[in-house]
Design an enzyme around this catalytic site. Structure first.
Site, PDB file in Angstrom:
ATOM      1  N   GLU A  76     -45.195  41.726  60.712  1.00 23.33           N
ATOM      2  CA  GLU A  76     -45.417  40.641  61.673  1.00 23.33           C
ATOM      3  C   GLU A  76     -44.515  40.803  62.904  1.00 23.33           C
ATOM      4  O   GLU A  76     -44.967  40.662  64.048  1.00 23.33           O
ATOM      5  CB  GLU A  76     -45.194  39.295  60.991  1.00 23.33           C
ATOM      6  CG  GLU A  76     -46.186  39.043  59.859  1.00 23.33           C
ATOM      7  CD  GLU A  76     -46.595  37.600  59.727  1.00 23.33           C
ATOM      8  OE1 GLU A  76     -47.619  37.225  60.312  1.00 23.33           O
ATOM      9  OE2 GLU A  76     -45.873  36.847  59.030  1.00 23.33           O
TER      10      GLU A  76
ATOM     11  N   GLU B 193     -49.020  38.942  52.091  1.00 26.59           N
ATOM     12  CA  GLU B 193     -48.963  37.504  51.817  1.00 26.59           C
ATOM     13  C   GLU B 193     -50.083  37.010  50.904  1.00 26.59           C
ATOM     14  O   GLU B 193     -49.841  36.209  49.986  1.00 26.59           O
ATOM     15  CB  GLU B 193     -48.962  36.731  53.141  1.00 26.59           C
ATOM     16  CG  GLU B 193     -47.624  36.737  53.868  1.00 26.59           C
ATOM     17  CD  GLU B 193     -47.360  38.014  54.648  1.00 26.59           C
ATOM     18  OE1 GLU B 193     -46.283  38.116  55.262  1.00 26.59           O
ATOM     19  OE2 GLU B 193     -48.223  38.924  54.630  1.00 26.59           O
TER      20      GLU B 193
END
Length: 266
Positions: A120, A140
Site C-alpha cells: 500500500e 488483507e
C-alpha cells in the site's frame, strides 16, 4: 535530521534516505516507525537542499504491513509517541503516503517482503526498484480484512484493472518479475542492489533543475484524472513559470557552454 528507533534518516548528497528499521519484525509498521516516517516526509519537503527521497527497509525486507499490537501500544514500543497520534489522528495515513504526497520525487528500494501495508505504501511512491527475490501482495482479504491504505482506489489507476482486481481479491503473493510485468515496479535488480539502483536514479534526478522536477511531478499527479483539455490547460499553468526561473536560465547557459548545470533553486 530526525528519526526514531524504528526509522533512520540519512543523507546521501542531495538525497534523503528513509529506512524502515525494525528488521526482526520484517519492518512491520509500528508507532515509532510511523512518527519517524511522517517527520521524514516533512523534513524532505521543508529542506530545499533535498532534491529526492529514497524509501527503503533494513535487514533484507521492505515492510510486512501493520503491526496492530504495536499501533495499539499493547506492551510494545511506542508509548512515548502516543501524544503525537492524539494530536494528529491522521498521522499514520500521512506517514503511509495515503494522505500526504511529498513534493520531492520518492524512489522505493524494495528487498524481501513488501506486502499488505508495504504494498500500500509502495503505491504512494513515484519510482520503484525491486530486488529479484522481493515479494509483493495485498493479503488483507485472506485475513478477512480490507486494504484500507488506499489500494482499492490507487492500484487500478497504476496497473491494469484486471491485475489490480486479481491482486486485491486473491490475496496471493507476487514475485518481483511478476510485479514488473504488470507495471507495479519499474526495475528488477539482483538481490541486495535495490538501494544502489535507487540512489543511482536519485542522482540522475538530483542533477536536473529542482524547480522543474517538482513542477513536473506536481503536474503529473494533478492532471491524472482530468480530461485531456483540462489537463493541458493545467500543465501550462504549472509549466510556464518554470521558464522564468534562474534555474531555467542556468540550464540554457550550461547547455550552450557544454558544461554541467549548477542549479541554485531560484
Amino acid at each position: 535530521m530526525g528519526g526514531t528507533e524504528h526509522l533512520t534518516v540519512q543523507r546521501e548528497g542531495a538525497t534523503l534516505v528513509l529506512t524502515l528499521n525494525r528488521p526482526q519484525a520484517r519492518n512491520a509498521l509500528s508507532l515509532p516507525m510511523l512518527v519517524g516516517l511522517y517527520d521524514g516526509w516533512l523534513e524532505a519537503d521543508a529542506d530545499d537542499s533535498v532534491r529526492s527521497v529514497v524509501f527503503t527497509g533494513a535487514g533484507g525486507s521492505f515492510c510486512s504491513g501493520m503491526d496492530l499490537k504495536a499501533l495499539a501500544g499493547n506492551g510494545m514500543a511506542g508509548e512515548e509517541y502516543r501524544d503525537r497520534l492524539k494530536a494528529d489522528p491522521d498521522l499514520h495515513w500521512k506517514a503511509m503516503l495515503r494522505h500526504h504526497r511529498p513534493r520531492k520525487p520518492v524512489i522505493a528500494a524494495v528487498e524481501g517482503y513488501c506486502v499488505a501495508g508495504g504494498t500500500e505504501m509502495l503505491q504512494g511512491t513515484d519510482i520503484r526498484v525491486a530486488g529479484e527475490s522481493a515479494t509483493f501482495g495485498l493479503f488483507e482479504v485472506k485475513r478477512g480484512l480490507f486494504p484500507i491504505g488506499g489500494s482499492t482506489v490507487r492500484l487500478q489507476r497504476q496497473i491494469p484493472r484486471t491485475h489490480a482486481l486479481e491482486m486485491l481479491l486473491t490475496g496471493r503473493p507476487y514475485s518481483a518479475r511478476e510485479a514488473a510485468a504488470i507495471g507495479l515496479v519499474g526495475h528488477v535488480v539482483p538481490d541486495g542492489t535495490a538501494l544502489e539502483k535507487a540512489l543511482e536514479i536519485a542522482e540522475q534526478i538530483n542533477s536536473c533543475g529542482p524547480l522543474a522536477v517538482e513542477a513536473v511531478k506536481a503536474s503529473v499527479y494533478e492532471t491524472a484524472e482530468m480530461t485531456e483539455s483540462d489537463g493541458l490547460a493545467a500543465e501550462l499553468t504549472r509549466g510556464w513559470p518554470v521558464f522564468d526561473t534562474a534555474d531555467a536560465k542556468e540550464g540554457a547557459r550550461a547547455f550552450a557552454e557544454k558544461r554541467p548545470a549548477v542549479y541554485k533553486r531560484a
